[in-house]
Design an enzyme around this catalytic site. Sequence first.
Site, PDB file in Angstrom:
ATOM      1  N   HIS A 102       0.846  -1.192   0.000  1.00  0.00           N
ATOM      2  CA  HIS A 102       0.000   0.000   0.000  1.00  0.00           C
ATOM      3  C   HIS A 102       0.885   1.248   0.000  1.00  0.00           C
ATOM      4  O   HIS A 102       2.033   1.210   0.448  1.00  0.00           O
ATOM      5  CB  HIS A 102      -0.925  -0.019   1.218  1.00  0.00           C
ATOM      6  CG  HIS A 102      -2.007  -1.056   1.097  1.00  0.00           C
ATOM      7  ND1 HIS A 102      -3.278  -0.869   1.546  1.00  0.00           N
ATOM      8  CD2 HIS A 102      -1.978  -2.290   0.530  1.00  0.00           C
ATOM      9  CE1 HIS A 102      -4.003  -1.944   1.270  1.00  0.00           C
ATOM     10  NE2 HIS A 102      -3.239  -2.823   0.671  1.00  0.00           N
ATOM     11  N   GLU A 104       0.856   3.845   1.735  1.00  0.00           N
ATOM     12  CA  GLU A 104       1.291   4.262   3.075  1.00  0.00           C
ATOM     13  C   GLU A 104       2.517   3.453   3.489  1.00  0.00           C
ATOM     14  O   GLU A 104       3.489   3.994   4.032  1.00  0.00           O
ATOM     15  CB  GLU A 104       0.167   4.013   4.095  1.00  0.00           C
ATOM     16  CG  GLU A 104      -1.101   4.831   3.859  1.00  0.00           C
ATOM     17  CD  GLU A 104      -2.097   4.196   2.888  1.00  0.00           C
ATOM     18  OE1 GLU A 104      -1.671   3.462   1.978  1.00  0.00           O
ATOM     19  OE2 GLU A 104      -3.295   4.449   3.041  1.00  0.00           O
ATOM     20  N   CYS A 129      -6.881   2.412   4.376  1.00  0.00           N
ATOM     21  CA  CYS A 129      -7.661   1.205   4.663  1.00  0.00           C
ATOM     22  C   CYS A 129      -7.342   0.707   6.078  1.00  0.00           C
ATOM     23  O   CYS A 129      -6.366   1.142   6.702  1.00  0.00           O
ATOM     24  CB  CYS A 129      -7.333   0.116   3.642  1.00  0.00           C
ATOM     25  SG  CYS A 129      -5.754  -0.675   3.928  1.00  0.00           S
ATOM     26  N   CYS A 132      -3.786  -0.498   6.628  1.00  0.00           N
ATOM     27  CA  CYS A 132      -2.776   0.558   6.774  1.00  0.00           C
ATOM     28  C   CYS A 132      -2.874   1.232   8.132  1.00  0.00           C
ATOM     29  O   CYS A 132      -1.862   1.606   8.720  1.00  0.00           O
ATOM     30  CB  CYS A 132      -2.927   1.601   5.679  1.00  0.00           C
ATOM     31  SG  CYS A 132      -2.300   1.003   4.113  1.00  0.00           S
TER      32      CYS A 132
HETATM   33  N1  THU Z   1      -4.399   0.897  -1.533  1.00  0.00           N
HETATM   34  C1  THU Z   1      -3.465   1.671  -0.905  1.00  0.00           C
HETATM   35  O1  THU Z   1      -2.350   1.836  -1.433  1.00  0.00           O
HETATM   36  N2  THU Z   1      -3.755   2.211   0.300  1.00  0.00           N
HETATM   37  C2  THU Z   1      -4.957   2.054   0.930  1.00  0.00           C
HETATM   38  O2  THU Z   1      -5.052   2.222   2.132  1.00  0.00           O
HETATM   39  C3  THU Z   1      -6.099   1.615   0.106  1.00  0.00           C
HETATM   40  C4  THU Z   1      -5.708   0.642  -0.958  1.00  0.00           C
HETATM   41  C5  THU Z   1      -4.034   0.232  -2.786  1.00  0.00           C
HETATM   42  C6  THU Z   1      -3.823  -1.260  -2.642  1.00  0.00           C
HETATM   43  C7  THU Z   1      -4.106  -1.768  -4.031  1.00  0.00           C
HETATM   44  O3  THU Z   1      -2.928  -1.632  -4.811  1.00  0.00           O
HETATM   45  C8  THU Z   1      -5.144  -0.791  -4.572  1.00  0.00           C
HETATM   46  O4  THU Z   1      -5.064   0.373  -3.738  1.00  0.00           O
HETATM   47  C9  THU Z   1      -6.570  -1.338  -4.527  1.00  0.00           C
HETATM   48  O5  THU Z   1      -6.920  -1.724  -3.268  1.00  0.00           O
HETATM   49 ZN    ZN Z   2      -4.006   0.399   2.932  1.00  0.00          ZN
END
Ligand code: THU
Ligand code: ZN
Length: 295
Positions: A102, A104, A129, A132
């Site tokens: 992610h 973050e 999310c 994270c």
């Molecule tokens: N994603 C993030 O990078 N951070 C979050 O907290 C929400 C989700 C990314 C993970 C994945 O690559 C894409 O968004 C779809 O979930």
């Molecule tokens: Zn996340």
Amino acid sequence: MRASVLEAIHALPAPLNEAMLEIAKAPQFDATISADAFDSLKSLSGLSDADLRVALLPVAAAYSVAPISTFYVGAIARGNSGRLYFGANMEFEGVQLNQSVHAEQSAISHAWIKGETSLKDITINYSPCGHCRQFMNELNGAEHLEVQLPQREAQSLHSYLPEPFGPSDLGINEPLLAAKSHGLSAEDTCPLTNAAILAANMSHAPYTNNFCGVAIRDKSGQIFSGMYAENAAFNPSLPPLQVALIAMNLADVAQKEIEEVMLVENANSSISYLQDTQGMLEALNPDIPLSYLAI
Ligand code: THU
Ligand code: ZN
């Protein structure tokens, strides 16, 4: 500089675009912005600290490698030194979704790799999310971490994660990012092994003692290290190969440039990253040689 980053910079409002282009075109640019450069951007643009971080998010998101979702998430973590670190999500075709990184995690690991031992704030282009929020609750100073989203007031991590479960529930008071060394060493080692040992010594693994680190050598001879980042809730833990891939991505080096990989881990632990690292590398490119040292 990759095309997506250049495009994102061009799309910034003037005069921020020109000033950011100058920063990003400097040969030493490494997807970070120093506190001084950030201050100059602030006075030049007239934006507030938070608005400037939000304005720069598309540049961070331009580092995203998301072939599965095509959903581009960007994050900017500010270390205690005042330096800002870009991060973006990464997805890997051919492996389970839980290997994803992610944005973050990318920005936080980026700050960690470059020596930060705690963070002031993190700015993200989407609401973080649950995974994270949990990952960030492992951080040194988590109780003071500010989370900034576009068009919102900054809020503390704990307002996004009420009644948190964390390290202290397992009797651990050693946080992620705090400086540490686990005393791992080996004789007669090469630079790649040394880099992996150094990463293993910096790893955060208080729940398993599986101190481990990865070092990637690319075709030009550059080495990228990754430390393992364990989490009290176990599943949000970030594998060492992912952290090395984050370092490589933010240095603007493509995964096809990987020449060889080294995994070093503590031999006396309840888990191992050998299988996971082998599986991920197999999916990235089955020809990448993996060396392994358990010490
Ligand atoms: N994603 C993030 O990078 N951070 C979050 O907290 C929400 C989700 C990314 C993970 C994945 O690559 C894409 O968004 C779809 O979930
Ligand atoms: Zn996340």
